[in-house]
Design a protein around this motif. Sequence first.
Motif, mmCIF file in Angstrom:
data_model
loop_
_atom_site.group_PDB
_atom_site.id
_atom_site.type_symbol
_atom_site.label_atom_id
_atom_site.label_comp_id
_atom_site.label_asym_id
_atom_site.label_seq_id
_atom_site.Cartn_x
_atom_site.Cartn_y
_atom_site.Cartn_z
ATOM 1 N N GLY A 1 27.301 30.941 37.810
ATOM 2 C CA GLY A 1 28.332 30.187 38.519
ATOM 3 C C GLY A 1 28.593 30.773 39.895
ATOM 4 N N ARG A 2 29.583 30.222 40.564
ATOM 5 C CA ARG A 2 29.927 30.688 41.905
ATOM 6 C C ARG A 2 30.728 31.975 41.839
ATOM 7 N NH1 ARG A 2 32.438 25.566 44.968
ATOM 8 N NH2 ARG A 2 32.419 26.969 46.743
ATOM 9 N N ASP A 3 30.476 32.850 42.803
ATOM 10 C CA ASP A 3 31.280 34.061 42.937
ATOM 11 C C ASP A 3 32.651 33.667 43.474
ATOM 12 O OD1 ASP A 3 29.051 35.460 42.196
ATOM 13 O OD2 ASP A 3 28.582 36.166 44.216
ATOM 14 N N CYS A 4 33.682 34.387 43.060
ATOM 15 C CA CYS A 4 35.009 34.064 43.582
ATOM 16 C C CYS A 4 35.896 35.304 43.595
ATOM 17 C CB CYS A 4 35.659 32.930 42.797
ATOM 18 S SG CYS A 4 36.225 33.349 41.158
ATOM 19 N N LEU A 5 36.895 35.217 44.441
ATOM 20 C CA LEU A 5 37.923 36.243 44.576
ATOM 21 C C LEU A 5 39.250 35.565 44.290
ATOM 22 C CD1 LEU A 5 39.085 39.001 45.679
ATOM 23 C CD2 LEU A 5 39.088 37.889 47.906
ATOM 24 N N ARG A 6 40.017 36.122 43.360
ATOM 25 C CA ARG A 6 41.313 35.544 42.999
ATOM 26 C C ARG A 6 42.378 36.616 43.166
ATOM 27 N NH1 ARG A 6 39.857 33.175 38.521
ATOM 28 N NH2 ARG A 6 39.674 31.167 39.514
ATOM 29 N N ILE A 7 43.394 36.302 43.979
ATOM 30 C CA ILE A 7 44.517 37.212 44.196
ATOM 31 C C ILE A 7 45.768 36.497 43.706
ATOM 32 C CG2 ILE A 7 45.848 38.502 45.904
ATOM 33 C CD1 ILE A 7 43.351 38.430 47.692
ATOM 34 N N ASN A 8 46.448 37.093 42.736
ATOM 35 C CA ASN A 8 47.672 36.481 42.210
ATOM 36 C C ASN A 8 48.672 37.572 41.853
ATOM 37 O OD1 ASN A 8 46.634 37.528 39.840
ATOM 38 N ND2 ASN A 8 45.911 35.558 39.082
ATOM 39 N N ALA A 9 49.727 37.206 41.151
ATOM 40 C CA ALA A 9 50.793 38.154 40.822
ATOM 41 C C ALA A 9 50.323 39.256 39.878
ATOM 42 C CB ALA A 9 51.977 37.416 40.205
ATOM 43 N N ASP A 10 49.256 39.016 39.130
ATOM 44 C CA ASP A 10 48.735 40.037 38.223
ATOM 45 C C ASP A 10 47.926 41.103 38.957
ATOM 46 O OD1 ASP A 10 49.856 38.630 36.120
ATOM 47 O OD2 ASP A 10 48.024 37.473 35.773
ATOM 48 N N THR B 1 33.040 39.919 35.822
ATOM 49 C CA THR B 1 34.421 39.786 36.276
ATOM 50 C C THR B 1 35.132 41.130 36.135
ATOM 51 O OG1 THR B 1 34.444 37.483 35.549
ATOM 52 C CG2 THR B 1 36.570 38.517 35.944
ATOM 53 N N THR B 2 35.719 41.575 37.239
ATOM 54 C CA THR B 2 36.516 42.798 37.217
ATOM 55 C C THR B 2 37.931 42.462 37.666
ATOM 56 O OG1 THR B 2 35.822 43.374 39.454
ATOM 57 C CG2 THR B 2 34.578 44.341 37.657
ATOM 58 N N LYS B 3 38.892 43.025 36.965
ATOM 59 C CA LYS B 3 40.305 42.797 37.276
ATOM 60 C C LYS B 3 40.969 44.127 37.584
ATOM 61 C CE LYS B 3 40.574 38.877 34.159
ATOM 62 N NZ LYS B 3 41.211 38.292 32.987
ATOM 63 N N HIS B 4 41.773 44.118 38.645
ATOM 64 C CA HIS B 4 42.540 45.303 39.036
ATOM 65 C C HIS B 4 43.996 44.872 39.191
ATOM 66 C CE1 HIS B 4 38.756 47.312 39.780
ATOM 67 N NE2 HIS B 4 38.387 46.296 40.535
ATOM 68 N N THR B 5 44.879 45.492 38.427
ATOM 69 C CA THR B 5 46.294 45.153 38.515
ATOM 70 C C THR B 5 46.907 45.842 39.726
ATOM 71 O OG1 THR B 5 46.948 46.995 37.108
ATOM 72 C CG2 THR B 5 46.463 44.891 36.016
ATOM 73 N N TRP B 6 48.055 45.349 40.164
ATOM 74 C CA TRP B 6 48.723 45.920 41.337
ATOM 75 C C TRP B 6 49.183 47.349 41.075
ATOM 76 C CZ3 TRP B 6 47.376 43.777 45.478
ATOM 77 C CH2 TRP B 6 47.202 42.400 45.573
ATOM 78 N N MET B 7 49.420 47.703 39.814
ATOM 79 C CA MET B 7 49.817 49.077 39.498
ATOM 80 C C MET B 7 48.655 50.045 39.703
ATOM 81 S SD MET B 7 52.385 48.425 36.235
ATOM 82 C CE MET B 7 51.420 49.456 35.238
ATOM 83 N N ASP B 8 47.416 49.571 39.529
ATOM 84 C CA ASP B 8 46.235 50.418 39.719
ATOM 85 C C ASP B 8 45.808 50.507 41.179
ATOM 86 O OD1 ASP B 8 46.137 50.791 37.002
ATOM 87 O OD2 ASP B 8 44.646 49.209 36.666
ATOM 88 N N ILE B 9 46.263 49.576 42.012
ATOM 89 C CA ILE B 9 45.820 49.508 43.407
ATOM 90 C C ILE B 9 46.762 50.322 44.289
ATOM 91 C CG2 ILE B 9 45.457 47.977 45.370
ATOM 92 C CD1 ILE B 9 44.698 45.804 43.340
ATOM 93 N N VAL C 1 37.812 39.786 40.719
ATOM 94 C CA VAL C 1 36.567 39.527 41.437
ATOM 95 C C VAL C 1 35.498 39.140 40.438
ATOM 96 C CG1 VAL C 1 34.824 40.505 42.973
ATOM 97 C CG2 VAL C 1 37.184 41.284 43.136
ATOM 98 N N LYS C 2 34.851 38.002 40.701
ATOM 99 C CA LYS C 2 33.740 37.552 39.860
ATOM 100 C C LYS C 2 32.498 37.502 40.739
ATOM 101 C CE LYS C 2 31.882 33.691 37.353
ATOM 102 N NZ LYS C 2 31.834 32.255 37.420
ATOM 103 N N GLU C 3 31.522 38.389 40.468
ATOM 104 C CA GLU C 3 30.265 38.419 41.199
ATOM 105 C C GLU C 3 29.121 38.527 40.205
ATOM 106 O OE1 GLU C 3 31.403 40.418 45.451
ATOM 107 O OE2 GLU C 3 30.800 41.750 43.834
#
Length: 180
Positions: A61-70, A80-88, A74-76
């Motif tokens: 599928g298509r690669d995408c970047l999603r930025i939200n409240a969680d 899919t890798t997810k990083h929460t705002w507490m980890d960033i 990043v899907k490449e």
Amino acid sequence: MKRAEGYVAKETFVFPLFCLVVLACNIYWGCDDGWPVGAIISALFFGVFVSIYAGKYICFGRDCLRINADGIEVKEWGKTTKHTWMDIEKCTVFYAQSYGTFFFRILSVLLSPAKKRKYVNVRLSGKFCRNKSVISAIERFGGPDVFDRQSSHRHNKYLAAIFLATIVCAILIFIFFELL
């Protein structure tokens, strides 16, 4: 593209369209007397690149970047890798040097010391997004202290100096060869 649940940037189809234009130009200018070597090589590269790209698109599928409240997702290439705002800890958006092109855009995410101060780089150049949109989404969902404006500005200033020096050197070389 902005949605109510967050910011989503999807992969563009610029590269396959560029390959198609190069193929058409080589065939148009090179096919006066049959199939010359340039048109054959161009057709082979077009076939290989488009088949790899089509296979990637069909399988992953298509690669995408999603930025939200969680956080940032990043899907490449299907991963899919997810990083929460507490980890960033910090995020920067800057231009980096490249060998195939002059530069490309990167979103660099610095994870907190609990994650061993790891940098995660997301390539923005192949996605349909603007730097200002990504920066505003990071500031909106992660808070104003998450985005590092000073570091981003320093990276962009460095690349602009390299680009300017390259242009000046090319002009000087051109002038030197014109004087000879």
